[in-house]
Design a protein around this motif. Structure first.
Motif, PDB file in Angstrom:
ATOM      1  N   PRO A 262       6.277  -4.515  13.109  1.00 28.96           N
ATOM      2  CA  PRO A 262       6.496  -4.943  11.718  1.00 28.96           C
ATOM      3  C   PRO A 262       7.517  -4.029  11.043  1.00 28.96           C
ATOM      4  O   PRO A 262       7.750  -2.905  11.486  1.00 28.96           O
ATOM      5  CB  PRO A 262       5.114  -4.789  11.084  1.00 28.96           C
ATOM      6  CG  PRO A 262       4.413  -3.778  11.913  1.00 28.96           C
ATOM      7  CD  PRO A 262       4.974  -3.900  13.310  1.00 28.96           C
TER       8      PRO A 262
ATOM      9  N   TYR B   1       0.970  -0.551   2.694  1.00 24.97           N
ATOM     10  CA  TYR B   1       1.604  -1.721   3.293  1.00 24.97           C
ATOM     11  C   TYR B   1       1.099  -2.964   2.577  1.00 24.97           C
ATOM     12  O   TYR B   1      -0.073  -3.039   2.196  1.00 24.97           O
ATOM     13  CB  TYR B   1       1.260  -1.800   4.792  1.00 24.97           C
ATOM     14  CG  TYR B   1       2.354  -2.421   5.616  1.00 24.97           C
ATOM     15  CD1 TYR B   1       3.438  -1.669   6.033  1.00 24.97           C
ATOM     16  CD2 TYR B   1       2.310  -3.766   5.957  1.00 24.97           C
ATOM     17  CE1 TYR B   1       4.458  -2.229   6.777  1.00 24.97           C
ATOM     18  CE2 TYR B   1       3.320  -4.343   6.706  1.00 24.97           C
ATOM     19  CZ  TYR B   1       4.394  -3.575   7.105  1.00 24.97           C
ATOM     20  OH  TYR B   1       5.404  -4.142   7.840  1.00 24.97           O
TER      21      TYR B   1
ATOM     22  N   VAL C 263       1.122  -7.278   2.866  1.00 21.98           N
ATOM     23  CA  VAL C 263       1.362  -8.449   3.706  1.00 21.98           C
ATOM     24  C   VAL C 263       1.052  -9.705   2.904  1.00 21.98           C
ATOM     25  O   VAL C 263       0.001  -9.798   2.266  1.00 21.98           O
ATOM     26  CB  VAL C 263       0.460  -8.428   4.969  1.00 21.98           C
ATOM     27  CG1 VAL C 263       0.692  -9.662   5.826  1.00 21.98           C
ATOM     28  CG2 VAL C 263       0.667  -7.151   5.763  1.00 21.98           C
TER      29      VAL C 263
ATOM     30  N   VAL D  83      -3.462  -7.408   1.367  1.00 22.02           N
ATOM     31  CA  VAL D  83      -3.183  -8.731   1.923  1.00 22.02           C
ATOM     32  C   VAL D  83      -3.291  -9.754   0.805  1.00 22.02           C
ATOM     33  O   VAL D  83      -4.249  -9.743   0.027  1.00 22.02           O
ATOM     34  CB  VAL D  83      -4.166  -9.096   3.052  1.00 22.02           C
ATOM     35  CG1 VAL D  83      -3.857 -10.481   3.619  1.00 22.02           C
ATOM     36  CG2 VAL D  83      -4.150  -8.039   4.158  1.00 22.02           C
TER      37      VAL D  83
ATOM     38  N   LEU E 294       5.876  -7.418   4.439  1.00 21.20           N
ATOM     39  CA  LEU E 294       5.929  -8.421   5.490  1.00 21.20           C
ATOM     40  C   LEU E 294       5.398  -9.746   4.971  1.00 21.20           C
ATOM     41  O   LEU E 294       4.303  -9.803   4.412  1.00 21.20           O
ATOM     42  CB  LEU E 294       5.082  -7.944   6.683  1.00 21.20           C
ATOM     43  CG  LEU E 294       5.007  -8.818   7.908  1.00 21.20           C
ATOM     44  CD1 LEU E 294       6.393  -9.051   8.520  1.00 21.20           C
ATOM     45  CD2 LEU E 294       4.075  -8.175   8.945  1.00 21.20           C
TER      46      LEU E 294
ATOM     47  N   LEU F 272       4.446 -13.482   6.377  1.00 18.73           N
ATOM     48  CA  LEU F 272       4.172 -14.181   7.630  1.00 18.73           C
ATOM     49  C   LEU F 272       3.876 -15.647   7.363  1.00 18.73           C
ATOM     50  O   LEU F 272       2.891 -15.981   6.696  1.00 18.73           O
ATOM     51  CB  LEU F 272       2.997 -13.527   8.352  1.00 18.73           C
ATOM     52  CG  LEU F 272       3.244 -12.098   8.815  1.00 18.73           C
ATOM     53  CD1 LEU F 272       1.954 -11.463   9.307  1.00 18.73           C
ATOM     54  CD2 LEU F 272       4.316 -12.077   9.900  1.00 18.73           C
TER      55      LEU F 272
ATOM     56  N   ARG G 288      11.988  -9.067   6.920  1.00 23.38           N
ATOM     57  CA  ARG G 288      10.625  -8.990   6.374  1.00 23.38           C
ATOM     58  C   ARG G 288       9.897 -10.332   6.367  1.00 23.38           C
ATOM     59  O   ARG G 288       8.779 -10.427   5.871  1.00 23.38           O
ATOM     60  CB  ARG G 288      10.659  -8.416   4.956  1.00 23.38           C
ATOM     61  CG  ARG G 288      11.143  -6.978   4.942  1.00 23.38           C
ATOM     62  CD  ARG G 288      10.826  -6.281   3.654  1.00 23.38           C
ATOM     63  NE  ARG G 288      11.323  -4.924   3.673  1.00 23.38           N
ATOM     64  CZ  ARG G 288      10.651  -3.877   4.133  1.00 23.38           C
ATOM     65  NH1 ARG G 288       9.454  -4.022   4.614  1.00 23.38           N
ATOM     66  NH2 ARG G 288      11.197  -2.680   4.102  1.00 23.38           N
TER      67      ARG G 288
ATOM     68  N   ILE H 100       0.482  -2.584  12.435  1.00 24.00           N
ATOM     69  CA  ILE H 100       0.589  -1.981  11.108  1.00 24.00           C
ATOM     70  C   ILE H 100       0.054  -0.545  11.141  1.00 24.00           C
ATOM     71  O   ILE H 100       0.665   0.355  10.559  1.00 24.00           O
ATOM     72  CB  ILE H 100      -0.139  -2.833  10.042  1.00 24.00           C
ATOM     73  CG1 ILE H 100       0.600  -4.150   9.832  1.00 24.00           C
ATOM     74  CG2 ILE H 100      -0.265  -2.074   8.725  1.00 24.00           C
ATOM     75  CD1 ILE H 100      -0.144  -5.161   8.984  1.00 24.00           C
TER      76      ILE H 100
END
Length: 164
Positions: A3, A12, A14, A47, A94, A96, A112, A157
């Motif tokens: 990542p 981080y 996501v 997240v 990131l 996804l 990213r 991660i």
């Protein structure tokens, strides 16, 4: 798959994206959060999930997705659908996408932004199929993909953040 580097050292973010944010991305959201907590990363990895369309904003996840998660021991009750906001990729580490159509809606692959299953140890780079118009087996298939991919993603991660 590695990542991208975090924008903020030691933290981080996501974002998981599907079409309506009521099936695939919320299932992945719930599972990924659980796996991160189990790995001791729940306090440093945030997240979120959203959909490229706004039809379901504010709604709970699809009842079949919630039932599949509940049967597997997860808690789907907190989810409320959100729409992906332009510029999100500039604020998270990131993004996804669950399938190639979602990825295209997000502007395609970039440093990213990539497919969720880029981290799938079984079928790297495949789509997470949309189970919405099918039966229960489709939701179980999605959960299986999400669980194994989340395990690999958590390890990636953790490595990126320097956690063992």
């Amino acid at each position: 798959m590695t990542p991208p580097s975090p924008r903020e050292p030691g933290r981080y973010r996501v974002e998981l994206v599907c079409l309506g944010n009521i099936c695939r991305s919320p299932m992945a959201h719930v599972v990924l959060e659980e796996r991160l907590a189990e790995a001791g990363l729940g306090d440093v990895v945030e997240v979120t999930s959203s959909g490229t369309g706004g039809w379901h904003v504010g709604n709970r996840m699809d009842r079949r997705a919630a039932a599949t998660l509940s049967a597997a021991g997860y808690d789907p009750s907190r989810h409320r659908a959100r729409q992906y906001a332009a510029g999100t990729a500039d604020d998270v580490d990131l993004v996804l996408a669950m399938d190639r159509d979602n990825l295209e809606d997000l502007g395609g692959v970039s440093p990213r932004v990539m497919l969720f299953r880029a981290f799938d140890p079984v079928a790297r780079g495949g789509d997470v199929p949309d189970p919405y118009y099918g039966g229960d087996a489709g939701f179980e298939e999605v959960l299986s993909m999400v669980e194994r991919t989340s395990a690999t993603l958590v390890a990636a991660i953790a490595s990126r953040l320097g956690h063992s």
